[in-house]
Design an enzyme around this catalytic site. Sequence first.
Site, mmCIF file in Angstrom:
data_model
loop_
_atom_site.group_PDB
_atom_site.id
_atom_site.type_symbol
_atom_site.label_atom_id
_atom_site.label_comp_id
_atom_site.label_asym_id
_atom_site.label_seq_id
_atom_site.Cartn_x
_atom_site.Cartn_y
_atom_site.Cartn_z
ATOM 1 N N ARG A 47 0.997 -1.114 -0.059
ATOM 2 C CA ARG A 47 0.118 0.233 -0.328
ATOM 3 C C ARG A 47 0.870 1.200 0.340
ATOM 4 N NH1 ARG A 47 2.158 1.872 3.684
ATOM 5 N NH2 ARG A 47 0.746 4.184 3.744
ATOM 6 N N GLY A 48 0.159 2.256 -0.121
ATOM 7 C CA GLY A 48 0.961 3.628 0.188
ATOM 8 C C GLY A 48 1.560 3.907 -1.977
ATOM 9 N N ALA A 49 0.480 5.176 -2.565
ATOM 10 C CA ALA A 49 0.435 5.418 -3.829
ATOM 11 C C ALA A 49 1.997 4.650 -4.215
ATOM 12 C CB ALA A 49 0.333 6.805 -4.637
ATOM 13 N N ARG A 90 -7.872 -0.467 -7.001
ATOM 14 C CA ARG A 90 -7.745 -0.401 -5.637
ATOM 15 C C ARG A 90 -8.369 1.772 -7.160
ATOM 16 N NH1 ARG A 90 -4.379 0.972 -0.823
ATOM 17 N NH2 ARG A 90 -6.489 2.522 -0.109
ATOM 18 N N ASP A 244 -2.123 10.549 -2.360
ATOM 19 C CA ASP A 244 -2.989 10.474 -3.095
ATOM 20 C C ASP A 244 -2.889 10.104 -4.785
ATOM 21 O OD1 ASP A 244 -2.961 8.470 -0.497
ATOM 22 O OD2 ASP A 244 -2.821 7.058 -1.648
ATOM 23 N N ASN A 254 -5.218 12.494 0.089
ATOM 24 C CA ASN A 254 -4.334 11.593 0.910
ATOM 25 C C ASN A 254 -5.105 10.820 1.883
ATOM 26 O OD1 ASN A 254 -1.686 10.373 1.701
ATOM 27 N ND2 ASN A 254 -2.376 12.215 3.053
#
Length: 352
Positions: A47-49, A90, A244, A254
């Site tokens: 995860r995390g852009a 996502r 994001d 975000n």
Amino acid sequence: MANIEAIRWVDGNLVLIDQTKIPLSLEYYTCRDYGDVIHAIKEMIVRGAPAIGAAAAYGVATAARDLKCGNEGEYLEKLEKACQEIYDSRPTAVNLMWAVDRQRKAIMSVAARSGGSPTLESDMERELLLEANLILKEDIETNMTMAGHGQEVVGSGYTILTHCNTGALATGGYGTALGVVRKAHESGKNVFVFADETRPRLQGGKLTAWELLQEGIPSKLIVDSTAATLIRDGRIDVVLVGADRITRNGDTANKIGTFMLSSLAKTYNVPFYVVAPTTTIDFDMECGSMIEIEERDKSEMTHMNGIRVLPDEIECFNPAFDVTPNENISGIITEKGILRPPFSESIAAIRR
Ligand code: MRU
């Protein structure tokens, strides 16, 4: 510097640090096929852009490795189907779509070069892996450059407030907002960090706290609602967050809770900076109201580590992100420098 590699290609497979297990254990998740990559993105094993983007690029490379069929048209069709499935895994972080689109361009150029040749499928496998490696490498370099630019807004002895996890785990390595913190610490600036725990999934409590401890950066974890008191009482010198998706006017999606922090920072005149690579800017989107905000399962709120802690019957609203309006943002720290308001102009300038 602790060497946290959330994303690696090992013996022909994408291997991810399983971020759902940290800090209780350090486990790895091996993606055996591109379906596993989609699963890892959806379930937030990765995860995390920027990390999602790099994983997606490896997902396309994994699909190219597996979808062998000997028929060019059918092969390209299957590859495009895989790209679209990965693209849809996502909705909010634009780095995911950016990385898949970059792989799509690579697919087109390999097809143009090797089309009709028996080596098309092996060429594709090789080229898409090289492209994924490049995306990962570029992201790490970008983070280091941003961390350098970010030093302009972090003075010696500063107390920094941050939200969610924007560190090595959320990126190819080093981090965005946490990269700026890391660099300040490495340069001996004697910084102190308050990290929001970040309900409901606790990325701040589980992941940022873990990274801060690994690095030996002086810090304290706070529940999200403590931030208001710290900001009002003048105990925060700067707020640093990741992103994001940033639209053309500077509105920034975000992790949920970021908008609230930005409003507090504005009220009490605390500088509020977004730290993000230009791959997080959606140059096709005009403003934040157009961003699709992911809503996740209510079990993220009602359960902790699989144990129910809230009434099961309760209806929940669980958006994973919110949008901070550009007027709350002091600057956007990118690898191309710090963008200042009016963002529609500074963003247009870097696009040019
Ligand atoms: O739902 P997540 O954990 O993927 O959300 C992550 C964030 O919101 C981060 O702040 C953002 O991706 C920037 S990471 C460098």
